[in-house]
Design a protein around this motif. Structure first.
Motif, PDB file in Angstrom:
ATOM      1  N   GLU A 111       0.940  -1.239  -0.037  1.00 37.39           N
ATOM      2  CA  GLU A 111      -0.100   0.023   0.040  1.00 37.39           C
ATOM      3  C   GLU A 111       0.843   1.161   0.112  1.00 37.39           C
ATOM      4  O   GLU A 111       0.460   2.292  -0.698  1.00 37.39           O
ATOM      5  N   LEU A 168      -9.482  -3.449  -2.098  1.00 36.65           N
ATOM      6  CA  LEU A 168      -8.723  -4.433  -2.094  1.00 36.65           C
ATOM      7  C   LEU A 168      -8.955  -5.350  -0.821  1.00 36.65           C
ATOM      8  O   LEU A 168      -8.965  -6.435  -0.949  1.00 36.65           O
ATOM      9  N   LYS A 169      -9.356  -4.884   0.310  1.00 33.77           N
ATOM     10  CA  LYS A 169      -9.607  -5.344   1.665  1.00 33.77           C
ATOM     11  C   LYS A 169     -10.601  -6.170   1.375  1.00 33.77           C
ATOM     12  O   LYS A 169     -10.590  -7.296   1.905  1.00 33.77           O
ATOM     13  N   CYS A 195      -9.679  -8.775  -2.288  1.00 36.49           N
ATOM     14  CA  CYS A 195      -8.609  -9.414  -2.709  1.00 36.49           C
ATOM     15  C   CYS A 195      -7.829  -9.849  -1.619  1.00 36.49           C
ATOM     16  O   CYS A 195      -7.199 -10.788  -1.657  1.00 36.49           O
ATOM     17  N   TYR A 196      -7.731  -9.340  -0.712  1.00 38.55           N
ATOM     18  CA  TYR A 196      -6.643  -9.635   0.411  1.00 38.55           C
ATOM     19  C   TYR A 196      -7.136 -10.993   1.299  1.00 38.55           C
ATOM     20  O   TYR A 196      -6.147 -11.466   1.487  1.00 38.55           O
ATOM     21  N   PHE A 245       0.028  -9.885  -1.933  1.00 37.13           N
ATOM     22  CA  PHE A 245       0.233  -8.457  -1.677  1.00 37.13           C
ATOM     23  C   PHE A 245       1.123  -8.395  -0.527  1.00 37.13           C
ATOM     24  O   PHE A 245       1.895  -7.508  -0.363  1.00 37.13           O
ATOM     25  N   LEU A 257     -10.292   0.877  -9.218  1.00 37.79           N
ATOM     26  CA  LEU A 257      -9.555  -0.086  -9.284  1.00 37.79           C
ATOM     27  C   LEU A 257      -8.538  -0.254 -10.306  1.00 37.79           C
ATOM     28  O   LEU A 257      -7.236  -0.275 -10.194  1.00 37.79           O
TER      29      LEU A 257
END
Length: 159
Positions: free
Chosen positions: A38, A51-52, A55-56, A91, A138
């Motif tokens: 980040e 993202l959180k 994706c994460y 990530f 995004l």
């Protein structure tokens, strides 16, 4: 015939109970593991939230597990999704990637989101999908971050 069905059901029930004792390792490294990613890519607060939320769970060392993750065989299924997801893009391992690999991973992210392959449909059905507006944000962010890496690569190749 009824006896065979009864035996099969009893064996299946015993197997279902027995499999409950198999517990794969949880992916709970904490969100601080994505700090380097980040910091380098500078997502806006909205993009960081996307993202959180999307994706994460599968692409970092921190997963927010749903209630059904405590039931087998679902936890094994989730474990496999996370393992494969982190193999393709993690990530939390961003600092280990070269500039070229970082740029390439962002290129793949853009490609997968544009094609609708990410987030996975099975994930989206259970957790909700990203909206078209979120997708645009995004993709814009990833494009800008990718450009920064491309520029760094060009500068480093001149030296």
């Amino acid at each position: 015939m009824k006896r065979v069905v009864k035996v099969v059901l009893v064996v299946a029930l015993i197997a279902l109970v027995a499999i409950q004792f198999i517990r794969p390792e949880k992916n709970n490294g904490g969100y601080e593991s994505v700090a380097v990613f980040e910091t380098e890519t500078k997502p806006t607060l909205k993009v960081a939230a996307i993202l959180k939320e999307n994706c994460y769970d599968c692409h970092s060392n921190q997963t927010q597990y749903p209630w059904y993750a405590e039931i087998e065989p679902f936890s094994l299924w989730l474990y496999d999704h996370i393992r494969v997801g982190k193999k393709h893009l993690n990530f939390s391992a961003w600092s280990d990637y070269s500039l070229k690999k970082k740029e390439h991973k962002l290129e793949e992210l853009v490609e997968m989101v544009e094609k609708g392959e990410m987030p996975l449909q099975s994930y989206a059905i259970l957790h909700g999908n990203i909206s078209e507006d979120e997708k645009k944000l995004l993709l814009q962010w990833a494009g800008v971050a990718r450009l920064r890496y491309k520029q760094q690569l060009e500068v480093s190749s001149i030296k």
